[in-house]
Write an enzyme that holds these catalytic residues in place. Structure first.
Site, PDB file in Angstrom:
ATOM      1  N   ASN A  46      21.241  14.696   2.321  1.00 16.34           N
ATOM      2  CA  ASN A  46      22.403  13.828   2.109  1.00 16.34           C
ATOM      3  C   ASN A  46      21.951  12.364   2.119  1.00 16.34           C
ATOM      4  OD1 ASN A  46      21.993  14.312   4.905  1.00 16.34           O
ATOM      5  ND2 ASN A  46      24.086  13.738   5.421  1.00 16.34           N
ATOM      6  N   GLU A  48      23.720   8.718   2.402  1.00 18.30           N
ATOM      7  CA  GLU A  48      24.968   7.988   2.654  1.00 18.30           C
ATOM      8  C   GLU A  48      24.876   6.564   2.116  1.00 18.30           C
ATOM      9  OE1 GLU A  48      25.876   8.592   6.838  1.00 18.30           O
ATOM     10  OE2 GLU A  48      26.423  10.672   6.423  1.00 18.30           O
ATOM     11  N   GLU A  59      23.465  19.291  -0.916  1.00 19.18           N
ATOM     12  CA  GLU A  59      23.558  20.360  -1.930  1.00 19.18           C
ATOM     13  C   GLU A  59      23.552  19.771  -3.336  1.00 19.18           C
ATOM     14  OE1 GLU A  59      25.338  19.938   0.800  1.00 19.18           O
ATOM     15  OE2 GLU A  59      26.308  21.784   1.473  1.00 19.18           O
TER      16      GLU A  59
HETATM   17  N1  THU Z   1      27.302  16.778   4.069  1.00 22.18           N
HETATM   18  C1  THU Z   1      26.369  17.404   3.311  1.00 22.18           C
HETATM   19  O1  THU Z   1      25.358  16.805   2.905  1.00 22.18           O
HETATM   20  N2  THU Z   1      26.568  18.715   3.012  1.00 22.18           N
HETATM   21  C2  THU Z   1      27.577  19.475   3.523  1.00 22.18           C
HETATM   22  O2  THU Z   1      27.629  20.664   3.245  1.00 22.18           O
HETATM   23  C3  THU Z   1      28.586  18.878   4.387  1.00 22.18           C
HETATM   24  C4  THU Z   1      28.525  17.397   4.516  1.00 22.18           C
HETATM   25  C5  THU Z   1      27.043  15.392   4.474  1.00 22.18           C
HETATM   26  C6  THU Z   1      27.906  14.333   3.871  1.00 22.18           C
HETATM   27  C7  THU Z   1      27.809  13.249   4.918  1.00 22.18           C
HETATM   28  O3  THU Z   1      26.626  12.491   4.709  1.00 22.18           O
HETATM   29  C8  THU Z   1      27.644  13.998   6.231  1.00 22.18           C
HETATM   30  O4  THU Z   1      27.219  15.292   5.871  1.00 22.18           O
HETATM   31  C9  THU Z   1      28.910  14.080   7.057  1.00 22.18           C
HETATM   32  O5  THU Z   1      29.985  14.513   6.289  1.00 22.18           O
END
Ligand code: THU
Length: 141
Positions: A46, A48, A59
């Site tokens: 992820n 941000e 994903e």
């Molecule tokens: N997030 C993901 O990368 N994948 C998931 O399946 C759920 C949420 C991330 C988005 C954000 O950076 C953090 O987790 C909290 O929501």
């Protein structure tokens, strides 16, 4: 490679991606790894942003890695976190997963405790709107 070893390889790649997650705001790191049609494993974490809504999940980032390699058919996706409660893919990621995996493609969520759960794409997103929907080529179940 047998199926168990394949999952292990994919989990390892997702775990390595997890370590690279850029999640200074939520502190919720996620790694993901996709198995492509040709058998290659590609990963993503992820990422941000200070403008929170621009965050991209692990994903979707691993799927983007597959696309840039010319791999549009993905067999499975592993999601790795270090949460005691397994992390399911968010709604936006389910939609993107449904674009590039078959209905019976597998998605696994696993964690540092070795716990895991798998779903099919159809279980995660029943009656998905997919490229087939645009062709009027899909039946509602
Ligand atoms: N997030 C993901 O990368 N994948 C998931 O399946 C759920 C949420 C991330 C988005 C954000 O950076 C953090 O987790 C909290 O929501």
């Amino acid at each position: 490679m047998n199926i168990k070893e394949q999952w292990k390889t994919q989990i390892f790649a997702a775990k390595e991606a997890y370590a690279k997650a850029y999640a200074p705001y939520s502190k919720f790191q996620v790694g993901a790894a996709a198995l492509t049609e040709s058998g290659e494993v590609v990963s993503g974490c992820n990422v941000e942003n200070a403008s929170y809504g621009l965050t991209v999940c692990a994903e979707r980032n691993c799927i983007a890695q597959a696309i840039i390699k010319g791999e549009r058919n993905i067999q499975s996706v592993v999601v790795y976190t270090e949460q005691e409660v397994l992390t399911p893919p968010c709604g936006a990621c389910r939609q993107v997963i449904a674009e590039f995996l078959p209905e019976n493609g597998k998605v696994m969520s696993t964690n540092h405790l070795g716990e895991y759960k798998t779903w099919t794409v159809a279980e995660l997103l029943p009656n998905a709107f997919t490229p087939k929907s645009l062709l009027g080529d899909i039946e509602i179940k």
